[in-house]
Design a protein around this motif. Structure first.
Motif, PDB file in Angstrom:
ATOM      1  N   PHE A   1      14.696   9.492   7.966  1.00 22.57           N
ATOM      2  CA  PHE A   1      14.462   9.668   9.432  1.00 22.57           C
ATOM      3  C   PHE A   1      12.948   9.578   9.678  1.00 22.57           C
ATOM      4  O   PHE A   1      12.481   8.947  10.725  1.00 22.57           O
ATOM      5  CB  PHE A   1      14.440  11.327   9.943  1.00 22.57           C
ATOM      6  N   ALA A   2      11.989   9.404   8.835  1.00 18.91           N
ATOM      7  CA  ALA A   2      10.584   9.152   8.904  1.00 18.91           C
ATOM      8  C   ALA A   2      10.403   7.427   9.316  1.00 18.91           C
ATOM      9  O   ALA A   2       9.492   7.272   9.527  1.00 18.91           O
ATOM     10  CB  ALA A   2       9.754   9.650   7.903  1.00 18.91           C
TER      11      ALA A   2
ATOM     12  N   VAL B   1       4.408   8.780   4.257  1.00 19.58           N
ATOM     13  CA  VAL B   1       3.676   7.488   4.258  1.00 19.58           C
ATOM     14  C   VAL B   1       4.421   6.251   3.872  1.00 19.58           C
ATOM     15  O   VAL B   1       4.588   5.238   4.564  1.00 19.58           O
ATOM     16  CB  VAL B   1       2.163   7.316   3.772  1.00 19.58           C
ATOM     17  N   PHE B   2       5.296   6.371   2.707  1.00 23.00           N
ATOM     18  CA  PHE B   2       5.983   5.386   2.264  1.00 23.00           C
ATOM     19  C   PHE B   2       7.226   5.089   3.039  1.00 23.00           C
ATOM     20  O   PHE B   2       7.733   3.892   3.464  1.00 23.00           O
ATOM     21  CB  PHE B   2       6.406   5.646   0.755  1.00 23.00           C
ATOM     22  N   SER B   3       8.064   6.222   3.294  1.00 21.27           N
ATOM     23  CA  SER B   3       9.055   6.141   4.475  1.00 21.27           C
ATOM     24  C   SER B   3       8.833   5.430   5.802  1.00 21.27           C
ATOM     25  O   SER B   3       9.372   4.627   6.125  1.00 21.27           O
ATOM     26  CB  SER B   3       9.541   7.475   4.764  1.00 21.27           C
TER      27      SER B   3
ATOM     28  N   VAL C   1       0.955  -1.338  -0.142  1.00 18.83           N
ATOM     29  CA  VAL C   1       0.128  -0.105   0.196  1.00 18.83           C
ATOM     30  C   VAL C   1       0.868   1.071   0.227  1.00 18.83           C
ATOM     31  O   VAL C   1       0.531   2.014  -0.666  1.00 18.83           O
ATOM     32  CB  VAL C   1      -1.123  -0.074   1.321  1.00 18.83           C
ATOM     33  N   GLY C   2       2.003   1.178   0.915  1.00 21.97           N
ATOM     34  CA  GLY C   2       2.962   2.287   0.888  1.00 21.97           C
ATOM     35  C   GLY C   2       3.292   2.710  -0.726  1.00 21.97           C
ATOM     36  O   GLY C   2       3.604   3.849  -1.066  1.00 21.97           O
ATOM     37  N   PHE C   3       3.902   1.751  -1.235  1.00 24.98           N
ATOM     38  CA  PHE C   3       4.483   1.794  -2.262  1.00 24.98           C
ATOM     39  C   PHE C   3       3.223   2.511  -3.492  1.00 24.98           C
ATOM     40  O   PHE C   3       3.738   3.194  -4.255  1.00 24.98           O
ATOM     41  CB  PHE C   3       5.054   0.488  -2.881  1.00 24.98           C
TER      42      PHE C   3
ATOM     43  N   GLY D   1       8.048   3.997  11.553  1.00 29.02           N
ATOM     44  CA  GLY D   1       7.544   2.757  11.452  1.00 29.02           C
ATOM     45  C   GLY D   1       8.600   1.546  12.226  1.00 29.02           C
ATOM     46  O   GLY D   1       8.206   0.581  12.654  1.00 29.02           O
ATOM     47  N   VAL D   2       9.932   2.119  12.573  1.00 35.13           N
ATOM     48  CA  VAL D   2      10.609   1.281  13.419  1.00 35.13           C
ATOM     49  C   VAL D   2       9.963   1.133  14.950  1.00 35.13           C
ATOM     50  O   VAL D   2       9.881   0.062  15.443  1.00 35.13           O
ATOM     51  CB  VAL D   2      12.006   1.492  13.568  1.00 35.13           C
ATOM     52  N   LEU D   3       9.346   2.156  15.361  1.00 33.60           N
ATOM     53  CA  LEU D   3       8.806   2.260  16.635  1.00 33.60           C
ATOM     54  C   LEU D   3       7.563   1.550  16.589  1.00 33.60           C
ATOM     55  O   LEU D   3       7.245   0.616  17.562  1.00 33.60           O
ATOM     56  CB  LEU D   3       8.577   3.599  17.353  1.00 33.60           C
ATOM     57  N   TRP D   4       6.505   1.461  15.714  1.00 35.90           N
ATOM     58  CA  TRP D   4       5.619   0.867  15.578  1.00 35.90           C
ATOM     59  C   TRP D   4       5.777  -0.690  15.470  1.00 35.90           C
ATOM     60  O   TRP D   4       5.051  -1.466  16.083  1.00 35.90           O
ATOM     61  CB  TRP D   4       4.761   1.367  14.527  1.00 35.90           C
ATOM     62  N   ALA D   5       6.738  -1.082  14.563  1.00 34.71           N
ATOM     63  CA  ALA D   5       6.900  -2.528  14.445  1.00 34.71           C
ATOM     64  C   ALA D   5       7.419  -3.254  15.710  1.00 34.71           C
ATOM     65  O   ALA D   5       7.210  -4.387  15.934  1.00 34.71           O
ATOM     66  CB  ALA D   5       7.926  -2.817  13.283  1.00 34.71           C
TER      67      ALA D   5
END
Length: 311
Positions: free
Chosen positions: A53-54, A198-200, A37-39, A58-62
């Motif tokens: 940096f964004a 979003v994609f990042s 979806v991001g792509f 995603g790292v935090l959420w995962a």
């Protein structure tokens, strides 16, 4: 907000009847759906600037998401989800209200009304824990240490989930400040548009989930790879990702102090309704009456939060 609430409340429906085992393979295929979806969103908006940096969001959420199986095993789904949802809501709301971790404070026209709405919405989350009978207490003493471990990990998970928007929001604020200073949009170092991160963010989710999955395959005695999980998990990721796009937009339009309480609180009702309608869960007069009370309480809380934004 509607897209986010519907998506988060429905994204687990495809895997409801599927045994995801320890959840690692499920999270991997779910993250593949998220990345897809991001792509597509990145392509549709013209391949906007990628922001490394964004990815931290995603790292935090995962990272928070990978802790969920441990929480469920040690303190149960009901208590675990209640703890991480409340912590998630309060963390995101506090970040917006007080301006924490690089986030500028969100203006609220009627603070007392906002506080009351948040408190009422939190109380509705607590009511969810009453919808199922408590398990037998015969092993309570032996479960106490693991219960406490699960509880504290759930608190930590809620914090990770509650700050996952901070990195992209920080960059977005820089872009808005540059625009306010008279810069042309194409000259800004970072985009003022929430959709440009979003994609990042989703790349951060996928890379981090893949990293944890590789560790899992090297350390687990019998790693689980279930074909029956693949497509339902992928579809779940697509639904989650669409909902998260809605949340990105809601944060920009409504602010954290409005979006977080609503988007964290309402999906629980939608998921509960799906459970009743599709899977026969929580049937009986008591549970259905309690669900109606939760809907009414959340409607009041959400209304107060929405009205608090006015001057």
């Amino acid at each position: 907000v509607l897209v986010a609430c519907l998506g988060f409340g429905s994204c687990n429906v495809p895997v409801k009847r599927v045994n995801v085992q320890d959840g690692f393979f499920f999270n991997l295929v779910k993250s593949a759906g998220i990345l897809t979806v991001g792509f597509l969103q990145w392509w549709a908006l013209g391949y906007y600037k990628f922001e490394p940096f964004a990815m931290l969001g995603g790292v935090l959420w995962a990272t928070g998401n990978m802790m969920l199986p441990f929480i469920i095993r040690n303190c149960g789904l009901g208590v675990g989800q209640l703890v991480w949802s409340v912590t998630n809501m309060l963390t995101g709301w506090a970040v917006g209200t007080f301006g924490l971790l690089g986030k500028l404070p969100d203006p609220v026209g009627k603070p007392l009304m906002n506080y009351a709405g948040v408190a009422i919405t939190l109380s509705s989350l607590g009511l969810f824990s009453q919808m199922k009978k408590a398990p037998a207490a015969s092993k309570d003493r032996t479960l106490q240490p693991s219960l406490l471990q699960g509880f504290f990990v759930a608190l930590l998970t809620g914090v990770f989930l509650g700050v996952n928007f901070n990195p992209p929001t920080y960059l977005q604020q820089i872009g808005k400040a540059e625009m306010a200073a008279g810069w042309a949009k194409h000259l800004c170092t970072h985009s003022p548009d929430a959709m440009a991160y979003v994609f990042s963010h989703y790349c951060g989710v996928f890379v981090t989930t893949l990293f944890y999955f590789l560790i899992y395959t090297k350390t687990a005695k019998a790693p689980f790879y279930g074909r029956e999980v693949a497509w339902p998990g992928f579809l779940s990721g697509i639904m989650w990702a669409i909902a998260q796009v809605g949340w990105f937009q809601a944060n920009g339009l409504l602010s954290y102090v409005v979006a977080f309480p609503v988007i964290v609180g309402v999906p629980g009702i939608i998921a509960a309704i799906w459970g009743v309608v599709l899977f026969g869960e929580n049937r009986g007069r008591r549970n259905l009456s309690l669900l109606a009370v939760i809907v009414a309480v959340q409607a009041l809380g959400v209304s107060l939060i929405a009205l608090s934004r006015g001057a």
